[in-house]
Structures are given as structure tokens and as C-alpha cells.
Write a protein that holds these residues in place. Sequence first.
Motif, PDB file in Angstrom:
ATOM      1  N   UNK A 134      11.150  11.362  30.033  1.00 40.73           N
ATOM      2  CA  UNK A 134      11.559  10.252  29.165  1.00 40.73           C
ATOM      3  C   UNK A 134      12.285   9.154  29.924  1.00 40.73           C
ATOM      4  N   UNK A 135      11.934   7.917  29.617  1.00 43.20           N
ATOM      5  CA  UNK A 135      12.566   6.774  30.253  1.00 43.20           C
ATOM      6  C   UNK A 135      11.883   6.303  31.521  1.00 43.20           C
ATOM      7  N   UNK A 141      19.997  15.359  36.573  1.00 42.29           N
ATOM      8  CA  UNK A 141      20.535  14.011  36.425  1.00 42.29           C
ATOM      9  C   UNK A 141      21.037  13.562  37.800  1.00 42.29           C
ATOM     10  N   UNK A 142      20.459  12.487  38.366  1.00 36.40           N
ATOM     11  CA  UNK A 142      20.849  12.054  39.717  1.00 36.40           C
ATOM     12  C   UNK A 142      22.328  11.677  39.841  1.00 36.40           C
ATOM     13  N   UNK A 175      10.473   7.692  40.170  1.00 36.48           N
ATOM     14  CA  UNK A 175      11.458   7.307  39.174  1.00 36.48           C
ATOM     15  C   UNK A 175      12.717   8.134  39.359  1.00 36.48           C
ATOM     16  N   UNK A 176      13.838   7.619  38.884  1.00 38.84           N
ATOM     17  CA  UNK A 176      15.061   8.417  38.856  1.00 38.84           C
ATOM     18  C   UNK A 176      15.232   9.069  37.498  1.00 38.84           C
ATOM     19  N   UNK A 191      15.200  16.666  46.605  1.00 37.51           N
ATOM     20  CA  UNK A 191      15.151  15.257  47.001  1.00 37.51           C
ATOM     21  C   UNK A 191      14.346  14.398  46.030  1.00 37.51           C
ATOM     22  N   UNK A 192      14.601  14.595  44.737  1.00 38.33           N
ATOM     23  CA  UNK A 192      13.995  13.753  43.711  1.00 38.33           C
ATOM     24  C   UNK A 192      12.583  14.113  43.308  1.00 38.33           C
ATOM     25  N   UNK A 193      12.051  15.221  43.823  1.00 41.83           N
ATOM     26  CA  UNK A 193      10.704  15.670  43.431  1.00 41.83           C
ATOM     27  C   UNK A 193      10.792  17.059  42.821  1.00 41.83           C
TER      28      UNK A 193
END
Length: 196
Positions: free
Chosen positions: A80-81, A123-124, A57-58, A160-162
Motif C-alpha cells: 500500500x502506498x 517500516x524504514x 519504493x520505501x 536492504x529494502x528488498x
Amino acid sequence: MVRIRTACATLALVGATVGVASIPAGAAPAAGAQSTTRATACPTGWGSLAKTDTGATVAPLTNVRTGRHTCFDRMVLDVPGAGSGVGYRVQYVDRLYQDGSGRQIAVAGGAVIEVRVFAPAYDPETGAATYPGRVARPLPGVDLTGYRTFRDTRFAGSFEGETQIGLGVRARLPFRVQQLDDRVIVDVAHSWTATG
């Protein structure tokens, strides 16, 4: 005469049984009395091998919290989200190494669990941190005083998103991972037996 004695003995036994049954379950036994408290039945079969779900997820990680339960200690990672799309990889490791840098992060305890969620801690779009963890430091707001299994937590960063976290536990014990809406839950048992 024999019938009267038998009837009196029966009444005495019934009275004693009723008297014992009426003692509240939480009442402390009298001095010198043996405790009749039964052990709590705990889930079994979790094992200690790696557990993985490939979702991603982002939506960013915003909080990590812990709790104590009768049979296990629990860590909850809030995203959340994300709905039920948060992926993870949770496994025992000999040492915790930070992604990207390869830096070793010391985690106290008899064994170390690497908890990796496939969600950033930032926050990406803006790069602003969404979780206040600092690399190699204990998780903010997490106090493990009084826990039976958990010994230490360390934030290893987000790359990298992890997001990567080290969880120090008393020993290599069975664990399970659950994925619920907007969170990943890691439960580590207090023992290998089926009682708490």
C-alpha cells in the motif's frame, strides 16, 4: 408419401436439436453419456524466463495472498502506498538462498520460483515489521490446499529494502508478473498447453 416422411424426419431432427440445446451448460450428463464440456482456452506465451522491473519504493510490504483460477494459480503481494512503482524480480532457481546470510531455505515442490519485490517488509523509519512472515516458515495466512500448481511458500526475509519469498510449484511452468497500483501479481499456469 416421400414428402411426408421427409417432413417428419426433418421435424424429428429439429426437435432433437432443440431438446439438446435447451440442456443447461452446467447440467451433468446422464449415466453412460459422453460429456460435451469444452476445455477452457488459457493464455499462452508467458514462458518461464526471469521477469524484472527495476522500480523501487520505501512503502512496505504488508500482505501476501493467493488465489486459484481456471488457468493458473495466483500470488498477490500488497504494498500500500507504492502506486505502480513496486519493482520485482521473479525467476526459477535451483535453490532458495536468503539474502545477507546465504542460508539455504528448503521449499517443497518440483520447481522453485524466487519472488523478490523491491520493497521492505518493515517500516524504514522505525524498523518495525509490517509483514508477519518468519524466515524459513510458510507464509502466514496462506493455505495452498486444493491448488493445482502451488505447492509451498516460504518467507526468506527482507534485506536492504528488498523482500524475498520462495514459491514451490508442481513443475517448471510458464508464469507472468503484473504490476498494478500497490501490488505485484505472479500467475503460474497449470500447464504449458492453451487449455485449462
